[in-house]
Design an enzyme around this catalytic site. Structure first.
Site, PDB file in Angstrom:
ATOM      1  N   VAL A 126       8.589 -34.536 -28.314  1.00  0.00           N
ATOM      2  CA  VAL A 126       8.135 -32.928 -28.477  1.00  0.00           C
ATOM      3  C   VAL A 126       8.001 -33.434 -27.123  1.00  0.00           C
ATOM      4  CG1 VAL A 126       7.087 -31.406 -28.317  1.00  0.00           C
ATOM      5  CG2 VAL A 126       8.041 -32.038 -30.881  1.00  0.00           C
ATOM      6  N   HIS A 127       7.713 -34.205 -26.638  1.00  0.00           N
ATOM      7  CA  HIS A 127       6.851 -34.550 -25.263  1.00  0.00           C
ATOM      8  C   HIS A 127       7.590 -34.601 -23.757  1.00  0.00           C
ATOM      9  CE1 HIS A 127       2.668 -35.299 -27.122  1.00  0.00           C
ATOM     10  NE2 HIS A 127       2.648 -34.460 -26.368  1.00  0.00           N
ATOM     11  N   MET A 128       8.736 -35.136 -24.746  1.00  0.00           N
ATOM     12  CA  MET A 128      10.011 -35.478 -23.481  1.00  0.00           C
ATOM     13  C   MET A 128      10.230 -33.988 -23.260  1.00  0.00           C
ATOM     14  SD  MET A 128      11.308 -39.216 -24.752  1.00  0.00           S
ATOM     15  CE  MET A 128      11.210 -40.378 -23.709  1.00  0.00           C
TER      16      MET A 128
ATOM     17  N   ILE B 102       7.999 -32.155 -21.259  1.00  0.00           N
ATOM     18  CA  ILE B 102       7.339 -31.985 -19.916  1.00  0.00           C
ATOM     19  C   ILE B 102       8.781 -33.097 -19.144  1.00  0.00           C
ATOM     20  CG2 ILE B 102       5.564 -33.173 -19.125  1.00  0.00           C
ATOM     21  CD1 ILE B 102       4.707 -31.025 -20.537  1.00  0.00           C
TER      22      ILE B 102
END
Lengths: 210, 306
Positions: free
Chosen positions: A37-39, A42
Site C-alpha cells: 500500500v505504501h509503495m 507514495i
C-alpha cells in the site's frame, strides 16, 4: 493507566489531547496497509482507491482473510512492525491528514515530526499475536482494494468496535514513550546484564581493524 | 499407513500448530503474567493469554502472521526399509497441503518472491515450504510442523564469526547485543525463547540456533554441563536487561535460552542467535508402519524419553 475510547473519524482535537502512556480502544472505520500500500500510494503516487477521510486511522496489518458466502471476513488479525514503513509514513500522514497509525513497536523521527505538524499519534499494540482477539473486534469488512497484491497486502476498510488495547507511544506533541524506556534498558538493564556475565568492557579481538 | 492417512496427519499438524502454542510456552507465559509487577507488562501478557484461549477454541491462527511454512522431518535409519517409498509422498503432500490450507483461508499467503514481491497466494514457491530432513540411527520417523513468524526471523536472527581470542565472552557479548537489538521496541515480540548456535560451519551454526529456539521445550537443559551452565547464565542475564514483554519494561524478556554446539574450525568459530516469539507453534507426529501418533514437541535432539 488512563484509558480512553476513541471514535473514528478522529478530529485533530481528539488526538492532541492524547498523551504518551495512555491506553486507547478504537471504534469506527480504519484502513489496513503494509509495504504494498505504501509503495503504491507514495512511491508510485497513485490516487487512493477509496476515500480515506472517514477512515483516517491506518492499521499496519496483514490479516488472514477468508471469503464466506461471497463476503470477506477477517479470520485472524494482529499488527505488524511499524518502523518498516518509516520511509513512507511521514508523507502518508501529510497527504491523507491521518490521525493515528496502529502497529507494533513505534516509528522514527520523520513520523514524529509529521505527527506534530498534522496532529497524529502512533498507537502501539499491546500483547503479542492477538489474532483471534482482534478478529472478534472487526465487525465488518466494508471494502477491499488492490487485492492483486494478495489478501495480506491489500487495502481493506474495516469497521472495528472497541479494538485494543493500544498504548500511545508517540503523541502529537512530540513525546515518545520509548525515550524513557530505552534509557532505562540501555543505561541500567544492559550494564547489569553485562556485569552478571562478566563482560564489562568486552571488545571483539579484531575490533575496528577487522 | 496409506497416502490418505499421511495427508490427514500433515493437515492436522499444520492446523494444530497454527492455532495453538505448546503447553510449556503457555505455562511459562502464565507464570510470567503472575510474576510481573508493572501494569503494562501484566496487560501485555494478559492479552496474549486471552487470545490463545480464543484461537484454540475456534481453531484459528494465533497470529495473523501465520509464518513461513517450516517442517522438520527426522528419519531413523532403522525405519528406512518401510519408510523409503513414503519419502517422495510426504515431500509432495507437505507442499500440496500447504497450498490447499492457504487457499481455504486458514493460513495467510505470507510467502512472496523477494525480487518482485509477487505473491503466489499459496505459501508455495522457490524453496518453500522449507523442509529440513535429518537422518539418524534410530528406528523412528518423526515429522514436525513449526511455522515461523517474521518478527523473529526478520528482526531477530543474526550471526557473526568469532576468533578464539574472543572466547566465550564473545559469545555472551554477541547474544546480549542480538537480544537488545531484536527486542527494543518489541520488534521480535519478547518474551522470546532465545536459541544460540556455537561452532560448526556458517550454515550449521545458524541451523542449530534455530532448532534450539524452535524445537526444544522450555526448561530443558543441554546434556553437556558446560553448555547447560551457559544457558542458565544467559537466561538470567537477558532477564536482567528489564526489556520486558513487547519491550515496554518488565522482568520477562526471555522465556528460556537454549544453546546447541558443534565442533568448529581451528581458525575461528561462528555464533548465531535465533528467536522464537511466544507464538511457539509446533506440532509433531510419530509415523510407524502401524499408524500415526501425535504429540506436541519432537525429540529432535534425541534427549527426551518418550
Amino acid at each position: 493507566l488512563t484509558t480512553v475510547s476513541l471514535r473514528i473519524p478522529l478530529s485533530e482535537q481528539d488526538v492532541r489531547r492524547l498523551r504518551v502512556g495512555d491506553i486507547a480502544y478504537i471504534t469506527g472505520r480504519v484502513f489496513s496497509g503494509r509495504t504494498g500500500v505504501h509503495m503504491r500510494l507514495i512511491e508510485k503516487s497513485l490516487p487512493s482507491p477509496t476515500d480515506l477521510s472517514e477512515a483516517n486511522v491506518m492499521w499496519h496489518l496483514g490479516p488472514v482473510m477468508k471469503k464466506d458466502g461471497g463476503k470477506w471476513v477477517v479470520v485472524s488479525a494482529g499488527a505488524t512492525t511499524s518502523i518498516r514503513f518509516e520511509k513512507w509514513a511521514p508523507q502518508l500522514i501529510r497527504r491523507f491528514r491521518l490521525r493515528a497509525m496502529i502497529g507494533k513497536g513505534t516509528m522514527g523521527s520523520g513520523t514524529r515530526q509529521a505527527c506534530q505538524e498534522v496532529g497524529c499519534v502512533h498507537l502501539g499494540k499491546m500483547g503479542m499475536m492477538t489474532g483471534g482477539a482482534y478478529a472478534e473486534r472487526v465487525e465488518k469488512v466494508l471494502e477491499g482494494h488492490w487485492l492483486d497484491m494478495g489478501t495480506s497486502e491489500a487495502l481493506w476498510i474495516l469497521l472495528v468496535r472497541e479494538l485494543g488495547p493500544f498504548v500511545v507511544d508517540m503523541d502529537a506533541e512530540g513525546n515518545l514513550m520509548y525515550d524513557g524506556i530505552d534509557k532505562r534498558i540501555l543505561n541500567e538493564g544492559v550494564p547489569r546484564a553485562r556485569r552478571t556475565l562478566g563482560i564489562e568492557g568486552f571488545r571483539y579481538a579484531l575490533g575496528e581493524e577487522g | 499407513l496409506d497416502e490418505n492417512s499421511i495427508r490427514e496427519a500433515v493437515r492436522r499438524l499444520y492446523l494444530t500448530a497454527s492455532s495453538t502454542v505448546t503447553s510449556d510456552v503457555r505455562t511459562s507465559l502464565r507464570r510470567a503474567y503472575e510474576e510481573e509487577e508493572n501494569e503494562v507488562a501484566k496487560t501485555n501478557l494478559k492479552v496474549v493469554l486471552d487470545n490463545l484461549d480464543i484461537c484454540e477454541k475456534k481453531t484459528i491462527p494465533v497470529c495473523s502472521d501465520t509464518g513461513y511454512p517450516v517442517w522438520y522431518i527426522r528419519v531413523g535409519e532403522g525405519s528406512l526399509k518401510w519408510f523409503c517409498e513414503w519419502i517422495p509422498v510426504l515431500r509432495k503432500i507437505i507442499t500440496e497441503e500447504t497450498k490447499a490450507i492457504t487457499l481455504e483461508g486458514k493460513l495467510r499467503p505470507t510467502v512472496i518472491d523477494p525480487i518482485d514481491r509477487a505473491n503466489p497466494g499459496t505459501n508455495v514457491g522457490e524453496g518453500m515450504p522449507f523442509q529440513r530432513w535429518k537422518f539418524d540411527d534410530s528406528g523412528e520417523v518423526e515429522i514436525t510442523c513449526a511455522p515461523k513468524g517474521g518478527g523473529t526471523e526478520i528482526f531477530g536472527s543474526s550471526s557473526k564469526v568469532l576468533l578464539y581470542a574472543d572466547g566465550l565472552g564473545g559469545v555472551k557479548n554477541f547474544v546480549l547485543e542480538s537480544v537488545t537489538q531484536a527486542d527494543l521496541h518489541g520488534k521480535a515480540c519478547p518474551p522470546n525463547i532465545v536459541g544460540v548456535g556455537i561452532g560448526g560451519t556458517f550454515d550449521l551454526c545458524a541451523e542449530l540456533a534455530k532448532e534450539a529456539a524452535v524445537l526444544r521445550p522450555i526448561g530443558s537443559r543441554h546434556p553437556d554441563p558446560r553448555i547447560a551452565k551457559l544457558e542458565q547464565e544467559l537466561f538470567e542475564a537477558i532477564n536482567l536487561t528489564g526489556i520486558g514483554p513487547l519491550g515496554m519494561l518488565g522482568r520477562t524478556t526471555a522465556l528460556d535460552v537454549h544453546v546447541e554446539f558443534a565442533y568448529s574450525h581451528l581458525a575461528g568459530f561462528p555464533v548465531a542467535v535465533a528467536f522464537q516469539c511466544p507464538a511457539a507453534r509446533v506440532s509433531t507426529a510419530l509415523i510407524a508402519e502401524g499408524g500415526i501418533q501425535f504429540k506436541e514437541r519432537p525429540n529432535w535432539f534425541r534427549r527426551m524419553k518418550d
